[in-house]
Design an enzyme around this catalytic site. Structure first.
Site, PDB file in Angstrom:
ATOM      1  N   ASP A  12      -3.083   5.882   4.235  1.00 41.91           N
ATOM      2  CA  ASP A  12      -1.717   5.680   4.690  1.00 41.91           C
ATOM      3  C   ASP A  12      -0.979   6.987   4.398  1.00 41.91           C
ATOM      4  O   ASP A  12      -1.436   7.805   3.594  1.00 41.91           O
ATOM      5  CB  ASP A  12      -1.087   4.497   3.935  1.00 41.91           C
ATOM      6  CG  ASP A  12       0.361   4.291   4.292  1.00 41.91           C
ATOM      7  OD1 ASP A  12       0.686   4.283   5.496  1.00 41.91           O
ATOM      8  OD2 ASP A  12       1.185   4.140   3.367  1.00 41.91           O
ATOM      9  N   ASP A  14       3.108   7.702   4.248  1.00 38.27           N
ATOM     10  CA  ASP A  14       4.309   7.645   3.417  1.00 38.27           C
ATOM     11  C   ASP A  14       4.059   6.818   2.153  1.00 38.27           C
ATOM     12  O   ASP A  14       3.648   5.667   2.230  1.00 38.27           O
ATOM     13  CB  ASP A  14       5.478   7.060   4.209  1.00 38.27           C
ATOM     14  CG  ASP A  14       5.806   7.892   5.447  1.00 38.27           C
ATOM     15  OD1 ASP A  14       5.578   9.117   5.418  1.00 38.27           O
ATOM     16  OD2 ASP A  14       6.289   7.311   6.433  1.00 38.27           O
TER      17      ASP A  14
END
Length: 186
Positions: A12, A14
């Site tokens: 992922d 952020d």
């Protein structure tokens, strides 16, 4: 002794690679890497792991930033990793909002399926790890047979206390995950 096949690593963005913001990361200037994350990606890449970024980017559909700005953020991320001698092998992003009924927005697995298709792999049969800081990251990985890993950066500290009905490993951050993974597959 048989050498373990190195898994594909899905990250992922952020809260895992860069600082997250409740107001969204809307510009290249606001895209700030977390301590150790760039070196961690480069170390994994240099050790022969394929690294892919899988990221929801609903700020596009919300009008907070453009796809061109997102591309510039991703170029900055890739350039920082390259400056450390590593590489990101691919980036999949979902530009849709939570109510758009798309197939790609995590916790759905469309972005992961796109990576599988590009590699000619099925992660239910080939090893892959999904590293994230939120439940939806873990769920998307779990749906495609990836080993889910939670990092405690970003939303990870809150996520660890949610009622999650499948096994996942926990690391303090991406650097700690990289160290353990490099050790395991060396």
């Amino acid at each position: 002794m048989k050498v373990q096949q190195k898994p594909i690593i899905l990250l992922d963005r952020d809260g895992v690679i860069n600082q997250d913001s409740k107001d969204y990361v809307k510009s290249v200037e606001e895209w700030i890497p977390l301590a150790g994350s760039i070196k961690a990606i480069a170390a994994l890449s240099n050790a022969g792991f394929k690294i892919y970024v899988v990221t929801n980017q609903s700020g596009i559909s919300r009008g907070y930033y453009s796809e061109e700005t997102l591309a510039a953020m991703h170029q900055k991320m890739s350039d920082l990793v390259a400056a450390e001698g590593g590489q990101i092998d691919g980036i999949e992003y979902c530009p849709h909002g939570p109510d758009d009924a798309c197939h790609c927005r995590k916790p759905k697995s469309g972005m992961i399926e796109a990576i599988e298709k590009s590699l000619g792999m099925d992660f239910t049969e080939q090893p892959a790890i999904m590293v994230g800081d939120s439940l939806r990251d873990l769920q998307a990985g779990q749906a495609r047979g990836c080993a889910p890993v939670l990092v405690l950066t970003g939303n990870g500290r809150e996520t660890q206390y949610k009622n999650i009905d499948f096994h996942f490993d926990i690391y303090t951050d991406l650097a700690a995950f990289a160290i353990a993974t490099l050790h395991k597959y060396s």
